[in-house]
Design a protein around this motif. Structure first.
Motif, mmCIF file in Angstrom:
data_model
loop_
_atom_site.group_PDB
_atom_site.id
_atom_site.type_symbol
_atom_site.label_atom_id
_atom_site.label_comp_id
_atom_site.label_asym_id
_atom_site.label_seq_id
_atom_site.Cartn_x
_atom_site.Cartn_y
_atom_site.Cartn_z
ATOM 1 N N THR A 286 47.853 44.116 87.896
ATOM 2 C CA THR A 286 48.385 43.372 86.771
ATOM 3 C C THR A 286 49.554 44.200 86.454
ATOM 4 O O THR A 286 50.128 45.343 86.637
ATOM 5 N N VAL A 287 50.322 43.132 85.586
ATOM 6 C CA VAL A 287 51.636 43.673 85.043
ATOM 7 C C VAL A 287 51.042 44.811 84.160
ATOM 8 O O VAL A 287 51.974 45.958 83.931
ATOM 9 N N ASP A 288 50.108 44.899 83.331
ATOM 10 C CA ASP A 288 49.659 45.833 82.405
ATOM 11 C C ASP A 288 49.415 47.286 83.353
ATOM 12 O O ASP A 288 50.002 48.371 82.734
ATOM 13 N N GLU A 289 48.605 47.158 84.352
ATOM 14 C CA GLU A 289 48.671 48.151 85.156
ATOM 15 C C GLU A 289 49.683 48.823 85.721
ATOM 16 O O GLU A 289 50.043 50.333 85.750
ATOM 17 N N ALA A 290 50.770 47.944 86.153
ATOM 18 C CA ALA A 290 51.784 48.380 86.891
ATOM 19 C C ALA A 290 52.762 49.098 85.764
ATOM 20 O O ALA A 290 53.248 50.197 86.033
ATOM 21 N N ARG A 291 52.467 48.704 84.547
ATOM 22 C CA ARG A 291 53.406 49.367 83.549
ATOM 23 C C ARG A 291 53.046 50.864 83.249
ATOM 24 O O ARG A 291 53.738 51.856 82.993
ATOM 25 N N GLU A 292 51.559 51.043 82.949
ATOM 26 C CA GLU A 292 51.012 52.509 83.145
ATOM 27 C C GLU A 292 51.555 53.263 84.289
ATOM 28 O O GLU A 292 51.750 54.485 84.278
ATOM 29 N N VAL A 293 51.487 52.737 85.505
ATOM 30 C CA VAL A 293 51.619 53.652 86.755
ATOM 31 C C VAL A 293 53.137 53.802 86.718
ATOM 32 O O VAL A 293 53.607 55.026 87.132
#
Lengths: 340, 245
Positions: A286-293
């Motif tokens: 997800t975009v949220d996971e991508a941001r964390e990564v």
């Protein structure tokens, strides 16, 4: 100190690259720059200088180089065999390159794009704010035998440093986020896409890399005609034959093929460096996971400056040990390489 | 049924505001005007902007920015006016670009005229007097896609690609014209040849054209164009420019 680097021979895809040109998308020019920007950050960490310095990008094959002055080089990115005046030197490290010594860089051992950086950087004239060759746009050109490249004034001299390169030279799992047309592919097609192990096709360059697989193409149901719109580095375009192409740093600015997803910036170097035939799998996040990564990855790049370590060598092998200055030129670990 | 304009994320690199499903003049004008408004708003999180035929790309770091907040800012700007009816931006340029039609320099004029249902002279008259607007710049640096010719010029791309047409080639398809930046393989038909350079990488201003600029392609003789090619160092290819009100 400044001087120049003499190109005796260079592989056919060799060029000068830096971080590329931002700000010209409206005029049809993508950023370009080094295909593996992490390698430029690693070189900067080894040499104790800014990652904005230009370096030589070598594709699969190195070359023979000589400096007109005593200098220090860093070798990063795809591992290649290398020697200075016949003595093998290790990759992912910085080395003294005395005036007149022959630096020979051979074929690639692991990965695709290798980088030769020099203390002070390659100081060719800037064109539109950068030194990068942009093949698609006709800016700059491949390196030619006999060419000399000016070197910038070096602010630090740090030979004998080693850095542990991040693992990105053999394909692997690539994280992607949904793109503009992802929801126009059927759920079955998206599932099959995520379950397929692709191989990097031989058709790949700084514009895009084709993915090969033993499966049907990945088509949009019912066909699709998309009005030409923006495409970006990392987008996975599915062209007419149903094969995905990952768009790289020299892609066009607009396109009309559907895009099934977009590779996270931090995983793009892994796509660039995957050798022909290397396995690659695409995993939606997800975009949220991508941001964390991505936040984590940026922090790692910022921390690279403090991660270069002295090369451990037997002191008996170092004839000029006392001339080594192993502590100078440390750069701040808090320097933000993304600051503009 | 999708309603427009719509806003979507483009990876982690920015947001795309799309005004229509297909190319239309109102949607293109909306994109042109909206991009100008985003530029004028000068929001600190916007790194750059670009437009394609009917959409505007707003580049922002979606890793560090608050995405819903940026979307609502764009929605607020969208709500301010009817963008499809917005006037063209100020400060546009009209270029008069000397062009050779037909001859061996542009060998597909007759074929294109036939597809457009007119004789070659009428084709030249239509192509050389229709004021074309830059709808978008893309594919190659500085390369304009211009619209829009009369209905009879809604001619398809050819099935096979021409191996290469030279830089400065004026090509036609789907009521649009393009001047190529560099030698290019193309399915568009080569109807005219200019000495105009879209991209001048070492100049202070590397790109000649901006979306919204207008162009006319008056006919000149083969000899006139060759004289221009032999002497012009500016990249303008003999073109004259005037500022549009």
């Amino acid at each position: 100190m400044s001087g120049h680097l003499i190109i005796h021979t260079a592989g056919p895809g060799s060029s000068v690259q830096d971080m590329g040109r931002a700000g010209f998308l409206a005029y049809g020019l993508t950023r370009g720059g080094a295909a593996d920007q992490i390698a430029l950050h690693e070189a900067a960490a080894l040499l104790g200088q800014s990652p904005t310095h230009a370096a030589i990008e070598m594709v699969g094959v190195g070359g023979t180089f000589e400096s007109s002055v005593d200098t220090v080089i860093a070798l990063t990115g795809a591992e290649m065999s290398a020697s200075i005046d016949g003595s093998a030197v290790v990759w992912h490290a910085s080395h003294s390159l005395p005036k007149g010594a022959k630096l020979k860089i051979g074929g690639v051992l692991k990965g695709t794009y290798g980088y030769l950086s020099v203390a002070g950087g390659i100081d060719t004239p800037q064109i539109m704010g950068a030194r990068s060759t942009h093949f698609k746009a006709g800016i700059g050109s491949v390196l030619e035998p006999g060419q000399t490249l000016p070197l910038g004034a070096a602010t630090t001299q740090r030979p004998g440093f080693l850095i542990a390169a991040s693992d990105r030279f053999a394909g692997g799992d690539i994280r992607i986020v949904p793109s503009v047309q992802t929801d126009q592919f059927s759920p079955e097609t998206l599932t099959r896409f995520a379950q397929t192990t692709f191989r990097r096709d031989a058709r790949g360059n700084r514009q895009g890399v084709r993915m090969d697989a033993e499966t049907d193409g990945f088509f949009v149901d019912g066909g699709l005609s998309i009005v030409s719109e923006v495409i970006t580095e990392g987008d996975i375009q599915v062209t007419g034959d149903g094969a995905p192409y990952v768009l790289m740093c020299e892609c066009q600015t607009t396109g009309g093929y559907p895009r099934i997803g977009t590779v996270l910036p931090c995983d793009l170097a892994r796509v660039a460096q995957a050798p022909v035939g290397a396995p690659l799998r695409f995993r939606f996040v997800t975009v949220d996971e991508a941001r964390e990564v991505e936040i984590k990855s940026r922090a790692e790049i910022k921390a690279l400056a403090g991660r270069a370590k002295p090369l451990v060598r037997d002191p008996h092998d170092i004839s000029d040990l006392l001339s080594y200055q192993l502590v100078s030129g440390a750069v701040s670990a808090t320097t933000d390489p993304f600051a503009e | 049924m999708i309603s427009y304009p719509q806003i979507k994320t483009v990876g982690l690199s920015g947001l795309l505001v799309t005004f229509a499903e297909k190319m239309s003049s109102p949607a293109n004008r909306a994109a042109l005007a909206f991009r100008a408004a985003v530029v004028a708003a000068d929001w600190p999180e916007v790194r750059e902007t670009s437009m394609s035929l009917v959409s505007v790309y707003v580049v922002a770091d979606l890793v560090s920015e608050d995405i819903p907040k940026l979307i609502s800012k764009l929605e607020g700007l969208l709500a301010q006016t009817d963008w499809y009816a917005a006037p063209l931006p100020k400060g546009r340029t009209l270029w008069h670009v000397p062009t050779v039609y037909g001859t061996d320099l542009a060998p597909q004029l007759a074929e294109a005229a036939e597809l457009a249902g007119v004789d070659p002279d009428t084709a030249i008259q239509q192509l050389s007097t229709t004021r074309m607007r830059v709808l978008t710049i893309g594919f190659a640096p500085g390369q304009p896609y211009m619209g829009e010719l009369g209905e009879n010029w809604n001619i398809p791309r050819q099935q096979d690609l021409t191996k290469s047409v030279p830089a400065g080639a004026l090509v036609a398809a789907i009521r649009q014209l393009v001047v190529f930046t560099a030698p290019t393989p193309t399915g568009w038909r080569h109807v005219g040849q200019t000495a105009f350079h879209n991209f001048r990488q070492k100049a202070q201003q590397p790109f000649a054209l901006t979306p919204g600029d207008e162009l006319l392609f008056p006919q000149v003789s083969r000899q006139t164009l060759q004289d221009i090619m032999a002497t012009d160092a500016s990249g303008n290819g003999g073109a004259e420019r005037e500022t549009l009100p």
